[in-house]
Structures are given as structure tokens and as C-alpha cells.
Design a protein around this motif. Structure first.
Motif, PDB file in Angstrom:
ATOM      1  N   ARG A 115      27.903   6.233  65.767  1.00  0.00           N
ATOM      2  CA  ARG A 115      26.904   5.537  64.966  1.00  0.00           C
ATOM      3  C   ARG A 115      25.554   6.181  65.190  1.00  0.00           C
ATOM      4  O   ARG A 115      25.128   6.405  66.317  1.00  0.00           O
ATOM      5  CB  ARG A 115      26.875   4.064  65.350  1.00  0.00           C
ATOM      6  N   GLY A 116      24.892   6.457  64.118  1.00  0.00           N
ATOM      7  CA  GLY A 116      23.614   7.148  64.213  1.00  0.00           C
ATOM      8  C   GLY A 116      23.778   8.563  63.734  1.00  0.00           C
ATOM      9  O   GLY A 116      24.460   9.358  64.359  1.00  0.00           O
ATOM     10  N   ARG A 117      23.205   8.884  62.588  1.00  0.00           N
ATOM     11  CA  ARG A 117      23.373  10.215  62.006  1.00  0.00           C
ATOM     12  C   ARG A 117      22.211  11.112  62.365  1.00  0.00           C
ATOM     13  O   ARG A 117      22.093  12.202  61.867  1.00  0.00           O
ATOM     14  CB  ARG A 117      23.425  10.088  60.507  1.00  0.00           C
ATOM     15  N   PRO A 139       2.800  15.132  74.588  1.00  0.00           N
ATOM     16  CA  PRO A 139       2.337  16.224  73.720  1.00  0.00           C
ATOM     17  C   PRO A 139       3.351  17.346  73.528  1.00  0.00           C
ATOM     18  O   PRO A 139       3.321  18.047  72.528  1.00  0.00           O
ATOM     19  CB  PRO A 139       1.094  16.757  74.454  1.00  0.00           C
ATOM     20  N   ILE A 140       4.266  17.520  74.503  1.00  0.00           N
ATOM     21  CA  ILE A 140       5.211  18.635  74.374  1.00  0.00           C
ATOM     22  C   ILE A 140       6.639  18.126  74.207  1.00  0.00           C
ATOM     23  O   ILE A 140       7.603  18.890  74.350  1.00  0.00           O
ATOM     24  CB  ILE A 140       5.112  19.592  75.586  1.00  0.00           C
ATOM     25  N   GLY A 141       6.761  16.850  73.867  1.00  0.00           N
ATOM     26  CA  GLY A 141       8.081  16.213  73.834  1.00  0.00           C
ATOM     27  C   GLY A 141       9.067  16.810  72.863  1.00  0.00           C
ATOM     28  O   GLY A 141      10.273  16.782  73.100  1.00  0.00           O
ATOM     29  N   THR A 142       8.572  17.363  71.751  1.00  0.00           N
ATOM     30  CA  THR A 142       9.510  17.884  70.757  1.00  0.00           C
ATOM     31  C   THR A 142       9.747  19.385  70.912  1.00  0.00           C
ATOM     32  O   THR A 142      10.444  19.989  70.119  1.00  0.00           O
ATOM     33  CB  THR A 142       9.007  17.594  69.329  1.00  0.00           C
TER      34      THR A 142
ATOM     35  N   ARG B   7      11.142   9.963  66.721  1.00  0.00           N
ATOM     36  CA  ARG B   7      11.958   9.552  65.570  1.00  0.00           C
ATOM     37  C   ARG B   7      11.743  10.488  64.387  1.00  0.00           C
ATOM     38  O   ARG B   7      12.697  10.886  63.724  1.00  0.00           O
ATOM     39  CB  ARG B   7      11.567   8.137  65.133  1.00  0.00           C
ATOM     40  N   ASP B   8      10.479  10.836  64.155  1.00  0.00           N
ATOM     41  CA  ASP B   8      10.175  11.752  63.044  1.00  0.00           C
ATOM     42  C   ASP B   8      10.847  13.099  63.274  1.00  0.00           C
ATOM     43  O   ASP B   8      11.428  13.680  62.361  1.00  0.00           O
ATOM     44  CB  ASP B   8       8.664  11.958  62.915  1.00  0.00           C
ATOM     45  N   ALA B   9      10.749  13.573  64.521  1.00  0.00           N
ATOM     46  CA  ALA B   9      11.341  14.869  64.833  1.00  0.00           C
ATOM     47  C   ALA B   9      12.847  14.838  64.607  1.00  0.00           C
ATOM     48  O   ALA B   9      13.426  15.787  64.072  1.00  0.00           O
ATOM     49  CB  ALA B   9      11.030  15.236  66.282  1.00  0.00           C
ATOM     50  N   LEU B  10      13.488  13.736  65.017  1.00  0.00           N
ATOM     51  CA  LEU B  10      14.934  13.620  64.823  1.00  0.00           C
ATOM     52  C   LEU B  10      15.281  13.574  63.343  1.00  0.00           C
ATOM     53  O   LEU B  10      16.257  14.159  62.892  1.00  0.00           O
ATOM     54  CB  LEU B  10      15.467  12.357  65.513  1.00  0.00           C
ATOM     55  N   ARG B  11      14.442  12.847  62.593  1.00  0.00           N
ATOM     56  CA  ARG B  11      14.692  12.743  61.152  1.00  0.00           C
ATOM     57  C   ARG B  11      14.628  14.128  60.516  1.00  0.00           C
ATOM     58  O   ARG B  11      15.456  14.496  59.698  1.00  0.00           O
ATOM     59  CB  ARG B  11      13.661  11.797  60.517  1.00  0.00           C
ATOM     60  N   ARG B  12      13.625  14.907  60.930  1.00  0.00           N
ATOM     61  CA  ARG B  12      13.502  16.256  60.377  1.00  0.00           C
ATOM     62  C   ARG B  12      14.687  17.124  60.775  1.00  0.00           C
ATOM     63  O   ARG B  12      15.251  17.852  59.971  1.00  0.00           O
ATOM     64  CB  ARG B  12      12.207  16.912  60.868  1.00  0.00           C
ATOM     65  N   LYS B  13      15.072  17.030  62.043  1.00  0.00           N
ATOM     66  CA  LYS B  13      16.132  17.906  62.548  1.00  0.00           C
ATOM     67  C   LYS B  13      17.483  17.590  61.902  1.00  0.00           C
ATOM     68  O   LYS B  13      18.254  18.491  61.616  1.00  0.00           O
ATOM     69  CB  LYS B  13      16.239  17.746  64.070  1.00  0.00           C
ATOM     70  N   HIS B  14      17.767  16.303  61.694  1.00  0.00           N
ATOM     71  CA  HIS B  14      19.098  15.921  61.234  1.00  0.00           C
ATOM     72  C   HIS B  14      19.148  15.598  59.751  1.00  0.00           C
ATOM     73  O   HIS B  14      20.156  15.111  59.267  1.00  0.00           O
ATOM     74  CB  HIS B  14      19.587  14.711  62.036  1.00  0.00           C
ATOM     75  N   ARG B  15      18.056  15.833  59.052  1.00  0.00           N
ATOM     76  CA  ARG B  15      18.040  15.452  57.640  1.00  0.00           C
ATOM     77  C   ARG B  15      19.019  16.312  56.833  1.00  0.00           C
ATOM     78  O   ARG B  15      19.395  17.411  57.245  1.00  0.00           O
ATOM     79  CB  ARG B  15      16.636  15.568  57.059  1.00  0.00           C
ATOM     80  N   PHE B  16      19.418  15.755  55.706  1.00  0.00           N
ATOM     81  CA  PHE B  16      20.303  16.481  54.809  1.00  0.00           C
ATOM     82  C   PHE B  16      19.466  17.406  53.948  1.00  0.00           C
ATOM     83  O   PHE B  16      18.574  16.982  53.235  1.00  0.00           O
ATOM     84  CB  PHE B  16      21.084  15.489  53.939  1.00  0.00           C
ATOM     85  N   ARG B  17      19.741  18.714  54.042  1.00  0.00           N
ATOM     86  CA  ARG B  17      18.956  19.681  53.278  1.00  0.00           C
ATOM     87  C   ARG B  17      19.640  19.969  51.950  1.00  0.00           C
ATOM     88  O   ARG B  17      20.873  20.051  51.905  1.00  0.00           O
ATOM     89  CB  ARG B  17      18.800  20.965  54.078  1.00  0.00           C
ATOM     90  N   PRO B  18      18.863  20.138  50.896  1.00  0.00           N
ATOM     91  CA  PRO B  18      19.464  20.395  49.578  1.00  0.00           C
ATOM     92  C   PRO B  18      20.414  21.590  49.599  1.00  0.00           C
ATOM     93  O   PRO B  18      21.452  21.581  48.928  1.00  0.00           O
ATOM     94  CB  PRO B  18      18.253  20.685  48.686  1.00  0.00           C
ATOM     95  N   VAL B  19      20.075  22.604  50.424  1.00  0.00           N
ATOM     96  CA  VAL B  19      20.891  23.820  50.450  1.00  0.00           C
ATOM     97  C   VAL B  19      22.309  23.525  50.963  1.00  0.00           C
ATOM     98  O   VAL B  19      23.237  24.290  50.712  1.00  0.00           O
ATOM     99  CB  VAL B  19      20.185  24.905  51.303  1.00  0.00           C
ATOM    100  N   GLU B  20      22.467  22.376  51.634  1.00  0.00           N
ATOM    101  CA  GLU B  20      23.785  22.037  52.172  1.00  0.00           C
ATOM    102  C   GLU B  20      24.789  21.671  51.083  1.00  0.00           C
ATOM    103  O   GLU B  20      25.985  21.536  51.348  1.00  0.00           O
ATOM    104  CB  GLU B  20      23.667  20.879  53.172  1.00  0.00           C
ATOM    105  N   THR B  21      24.297  21.477  49.855  1.00  0.00           N
ATOM    106  CA  THR B  21      25.221  21.173  48.761  1.00  0.00           C
ATOM    107  C   THR B  21      25.827  22.448  48.169  1.00  0.00           C
ATOM    108  O   THR B  21      26.752  22.370  47.375  1.00  0.00           O
ATOM    109  CB  THR B  21      24.501  20.418  47.635  1.00  0.00           C
TER     110      THR B  21
END
Lengths: 248, 336
Positions: A115-117, A139-142, B7-21
């Protein structure tokens, strides 16, 4: 009060070499205990015995009263025995936040979760970020940890350890490889550890030990040669002899 | 950075990219080329499923193997043998092939995953040779060197007969591929996938944060074996034949080469690699029936020498330069 960690007459041998000779040690919750000793005293072996990488020839290890002598390392971690590593040992292709989040997820038993994508559940991500920010890693977390400076990696190590909510924390030379100018950074982090955690610090750097520990055990050639408050250890003739290498 | 930055970083990293289609678009484009390309398209789709299963091991879990055709072959033989003995229903046949391979993967995994690197490589190599020899000797069951003949696959969903042009076979293989791809994408972006990559990065560290390393690797091995078996079963049903080469070392090596060609550890390498390999093979062998393997070899050597990350590694380098330039501009100068 049940001791948080109890080493009961541990013995370890490599072939004919006695590396741990009848070592006993008790850590109560909230302890700030340091283990020191010259090179080759058997400190790392002791850490490996406690964490389960090695199995003692004799003796017992108890965690909050429970015998863990024969338990696999990851099971000891789940019981609250957490270690960090002398040499930085992280997940290099993950960011600092993700390293902490992996620990949080695993602590909660979510390592198998589907669960969790987005890598981690939102609650896990938030908790990991809060823990890392407490360590001033915000500041360097990501940034990927392999791109971080060495001192920052040491802080990530501490954040990962804290994320596991330890009852006993084994710190194997947390300041190893850092210039002494950076020691303050590690000491601040150690001062901020939760009060109820029992900490066993294994360290070469004597000023750091005396600044941190409330009780010190001195190991030489596998044997405990002194134990007591920092001031008493400072005066101990046997300890001085061991460090100066004139035991004969 | 304020709270929520992770959370934002994770969203960016795991997002579905258009090129994946793009892979799906490519699947839909094959019928436009006419009926001539169904057979090649089907073979590529099966190889992609197989390569995806290998990517889970090599790219994500960091488990090296030279014996992955063992599971492909087990799935193929299980499905094929069931069909020869009177059960040719395609969907349940696939399920059977998957289950047999996954169970074997779990058993073999418990044994071989206690080792690593060269020892592991040798053990997986021995396993595939052993299995190949068993398939060779047990000719009463497998047909031996003649292969398994008499496989007959019933119509798909009881309605669509597998035709001579391979149209139904292609649609079937494409549908399976899309489902496997979606499942894999889900798996590797879930916490489970993250923990598997953590083990790949550093098994000792993973144990120290409480990961039961061996158990989790065995699980991944079983899943990967199951998917390889699925690919094998798919091939058995569509080709209606299983031979010794389906459980051989050469196939193990070929799929590894395909994956290396595309780039491991990113799913899309497992798609591009087999496509590039088999299209090149098709073109080269039409052009020169004798020397095509030489030119394929030269192509692979060039890619491995000049682009160790495979084809996707080259793409990375081209797009990465632009991305790094913007990142450098945006990143605040932080010193702690």
C-alpha cells in the motif's frame, strides 16, 4: 528495575585467541555508558556479540530481561536493540529522508506492504521527515546520501537509529573519521537523545567519552580492567598502564 | 526546507510520467504494420515479460543469476504438459506455470540465497544445467530432444481461437505484458519494493534496521521465478511447443544480455532491451543469415563498452545534462 541490557559472563574465542574474557555489563534505562579500551581490546567483538553477528561461546545476553543470546540480528533490532556502524553504512541510492523512512516502515512492520504508490505511506514520510529535521538534516534531506558530506552521513546514521525507537542504542564510534571541529555536531545530537534510552558508546576519542558518559567500562585484551564514574577512571593506574602499553 | 518537503519529493520521484505510456502505444502500433509482424511482436512481448522478471532480481534486489531460464522452462513445461494431458485452457494453464515456477523459486531461493556473488552465480548456473539435463532424460514426460509435441491450446476465454496469423496470440501476450508491467510498477514503488532496493544497496544495514533479509529475498526470488514461469507458460501456449532450449543456459544468458542492453533496475530497460535485441536480430538475420550473430555481438559490445547503463543510460546522459544544469541553478547553497 529490569536492566535494559545485560551481558552475563560473555566468553568469545577465535581459535586459541581469547577475545572476550568473562565480560559482564549492565545497562539500566537511561544509562550513558561508555566502553573504551586500546586497539585490539575486543570492543568491536563485543558489539558483534551484542548485536548477534557473532554468537558467544559462553554467557548470556538479555534485553529487558529476555534472553536474546540465540536471536538473529534483525529480531534483536525489533526488540529495541539498535546499533550504528563505525564506518558509515547507509543505503546510498536513497535520500537522507528515505533512509530514515525505510527504518520507520520496517519498525512498524510495513516492509512487506504494497500500500502506497509513492514509496512510503504519507504518515511514514512525515514521521521520517520530522526525525531527520530534528537532526538538522532538513535542508539536505532530499539529497542522495552518497552525495552528502561525511559528517552529514554520520548524522543520517543517528537519525536512522533514532527512527527505530531504540530501548538500547549501541553507538560504535559515532565520531569516527570526523575532524574534531565536527565533534560538537555529534555531541549535540547525542545530548538530544531521549532520556529513557540506554546508550552504550564505544569510542576512541577520550574527550568525547568524558563529555558524554556517566559511567565508563575499560576493556583491555578482552577483559574488563576498570569500571566506574569518569573521574575515578581518569585516576585509575591500571587504565593508564593499559593505554600506555606497559601492562607487563 | 519546511515540513512536507519529503512528501513532495516522493511525489515527484514516484509520479507517473507521460513517457511511460510509450510501451503501450508501441503495442497498439504493431497491428498497423500488418499481419507479418504478429509473430515477432508476440515473441518480443514474451521476452519483455521474462526480462521484467529478471529485472526484479538483478536490478532491484541485486541478485545475480545465470539460471533464470530454469523458471521460464519450468513454467513452459508445466503449462505444456498439462495441455498434452488434456487441459489446454489458456488462463488456468498460465496460472499453473506461474505457480510451479514460483514454488520452485521459493525452494531454490532458500538454498542458493544464502550465498552471494560468484558462488550464487555458479549455483544458479548449475541449477539450470541440471534442470536442462533432467528435461532431456525424462523424455517420457518432456519429449526430450524432440521437444514437447501435441500441445494444443483451447480458445481464449472459450471464444477466440489461436489463429494462424497469430493475431489472438499477439493480443493475448500484449494483455499479459501490460498486466505484468502494471503489477511490477506497483510492486517496486510500494514500500515492499523500497525495502528490496534497500537490501540491494546494503544487506548488512538492512538487517540492522530490522529487515529479515533472507526471507525477503526468498520472497522476491519466488515472485520473479513465478513471473518467469508465466512468460514460459505464455510461450508454450502460443507456440504450442516446448523445447530444451526453453530451459537452457543460452536463454538465461540471452535474457541477461537483453536486460543489460536496455539497462537494469528501472523496468523500462527490460522493455527496450528485448525490443532492441529482437528487432536487431530480425533485421540482421534477414540481411545475413550466416553472420547475423556477429553483428549482434558487435552491437552489444559497443553498448556495453560505451554505455554501461544500457540504452536507457544513454538517454539519461542526454536528458540528464539539461536536468543537472537547471538543478545547479535552483539548489540553494547549504552548508551545515
Amino acid at each position: 528495575m529490569t536492566p535494559a541490557l545485560e551481558l552475563d559472563h560473555l566468553v568469545m574465542r577465535f581459535g586459541g585467541l581469547l577475545v572476550t574474557n568473562d565480560v559482564s555489563l549492565t545497562l539500566h534505562p537511561g544509562a550513558r555508558h561508555a566502553l573504551i579500551g586500546p586497539n585490539g581490546a575486543g570492543k568491536t567483538t563485543l558489539v558483534n556479540l551484542v548485536t548477534g553477528r557473532l554468537r558467544p561461546r559462553a554467557g548470556a545476553i538479555r534485553l529487558a530481561g529476555q534472553d536474546v543470546t540465540r536471536l538473529a540480528p534483525h529480531r534483536r533490532t525489533r526488540l529495541g536493540l539498535v546499533r550504528n556502524f563505525q564506518v558509515t553504512n547507509l543505503f546510498p541510492s536513497f535520500s537522507a529522508f528515505e533512509n530514515v523512512a525505510l527504518a520507520v516502515a520496517e519498525r512498524d512492520g510495513n516492509g512487506l506492504s504494497l500500500r502506497g504508490r509513492r514509496g512510503f505511506a504519507p504518515a511514514v514520510a512525515d514521521e521520517a521527515e520530522a526525525i531527520a529535521c530534528d537532526m538538522r538534516l532538513g535542508p539536505i534531506g532530499t539529497t542522495l546520501v552518497r552525495d552528502l558530506a561525511y559528517g552529514q552521513q554520520r548524522l543520517v546514521e543517528l537519525a536512522v537509529a533514532l527512527a527505530l525507537r531504540p530501548r538500547v542504542l549501541l553507538l560504535d564510534e559515532p565520531a569516527a573519521g570526523l575532524p574534531s571541529a565536527d565533534h560538537a555536531m555529534i555531541l549535540d545530537a547525542l545530548d538530544a537523545l531521549p532520556a529513557e534510552v540506554a546508550v552504550l558508546l564505544i569510542e576512541h576519542d577520550i574527550p568525547l567519552v568524558f563529555r558524554f558518559a556517566r559511567e565508563i567500562t575499560v576493556l583491555a585484551e578482552g577483559t574488563v580492567i576498570a569500571r566506574g564514574a569518569p573521574d575515578a577512571i581518569r585516576q585509575d593506574a591500571g587504565v593508564r598502564a593499559a593505554y600506555l602499553g606497559s601492562r607487563a | 526546507m519546511t515540513q512536507g518537503g519529503f512528501r513532495d519529493a516522493l511525489r515527484r520521484k514516484h509520479r507517473f510520467r507521460p513517457v511511460e505510456t510509450l510501451p503501450a502505444v508501441a503495442l497498439l502500433a504493431v497491428p498497423l504494420l500488418g499481419t507479418d509482424y504478429y509473430a515477432l511482436g508476440t515473441q518480443v512481448a514474451i521476452s519483455v515479460v521474462f526480462a521484467l522478471s529478471l529485472d526484479l532480481l538483478v536490478g532491484y534486489a541485486g541478485i545475480v543469476t545465470l539460471g533464470h531460464a530454469l523458471f521460464f522452462g519450468l513454467g513452459a513445461y508445466a503449462t505444456g504438459i498439462a495441455s498434452v494431458h488434456g487441459w489446454g485452457e489458456p488462463l488456468s494453464g498460465l496460472l499453473l506455470g506461474t505457480a510451479v515456477a514460483a514454488a520452485s523459486g521459493a525452494v531454490l531461493g532458500v538454498i542458493v540465497l544464502r550465498t552471494a556473488k560468484f558462488t550464487l552465480l555458479m549455483l544458479t548456473l548449475s541449477a539450470v544445467f541440471l534442470a536442462g539435463e533432467v528435461a532431456n532424460k525424462a523424455s517420457w514426460l518432456t519429449g526430450g530432444v524432440d521437444g514437447l509435441v501435441g500441445v494444443s491450446t483451447w480458445p481464449l476465454l472459450g471464444r477466440f481461437e489461436f489463429d494462424l496469423f497469430g493475431q489472438v496470440g499477439y493480443a493475448y501476450a500484449s494483455a499479459v505484458l501490460v498486466l505484468v508491467w502494471l503489477g511490477m510498477r506497483w510492486l517496486v514503488h510500494a514500500p515492499f519494493g523500497q525495502s528490496v532496493m534497500a537490501i540491494r544497496d546494503n544487506p548488512g544495514r538492512a538487517a540492522a534496521i530490522g529487515v529479515p533479509v533472507l526471507a525477503r529475498l526468498v520472497l522476491v526470488y519466488a515472485v520473479s521465478a513465478g513471473l518467469a514461469g508465466l512468460a514460459g507458460g505464455l510461450q508454450a501456449e502460443i507456440n504450442q511447443f516446448v523445447g530444451l532450449k526453453d530451459i537452457g543456459f543460452e536463454l538465461s544468458a540471452t535474457v541477461l544480455v537483453m536486460l543489460a542492453l536496455g539497462g537494469a533496475g528501472r523496468l523500462y530497460g527490460a522493455i527496450i532491451g528485448p525490443v532492441a535485441y529482437q528487432v536487431a536480430q530480425d533485421l540482421l538475420s534477414k540481411d545475413n543469415p550466416v553472420l547475423w550473430q556477429l553483428w549482434l555481438g558487435v552491437l552489444i559490445v559497443v553498448v556495453v563498452l560505451f554505455a554501461p547503463g544500457g540504452i536507457l543510460g544513454i538517454a539519461d546522459r542526454i536528458t540528464g545534462k539539461a536536468a543537472r544544469r537547471t538543478a545547479r541553478r535552483m539548489r540553494p547553497q547549504v552548508r551545515t
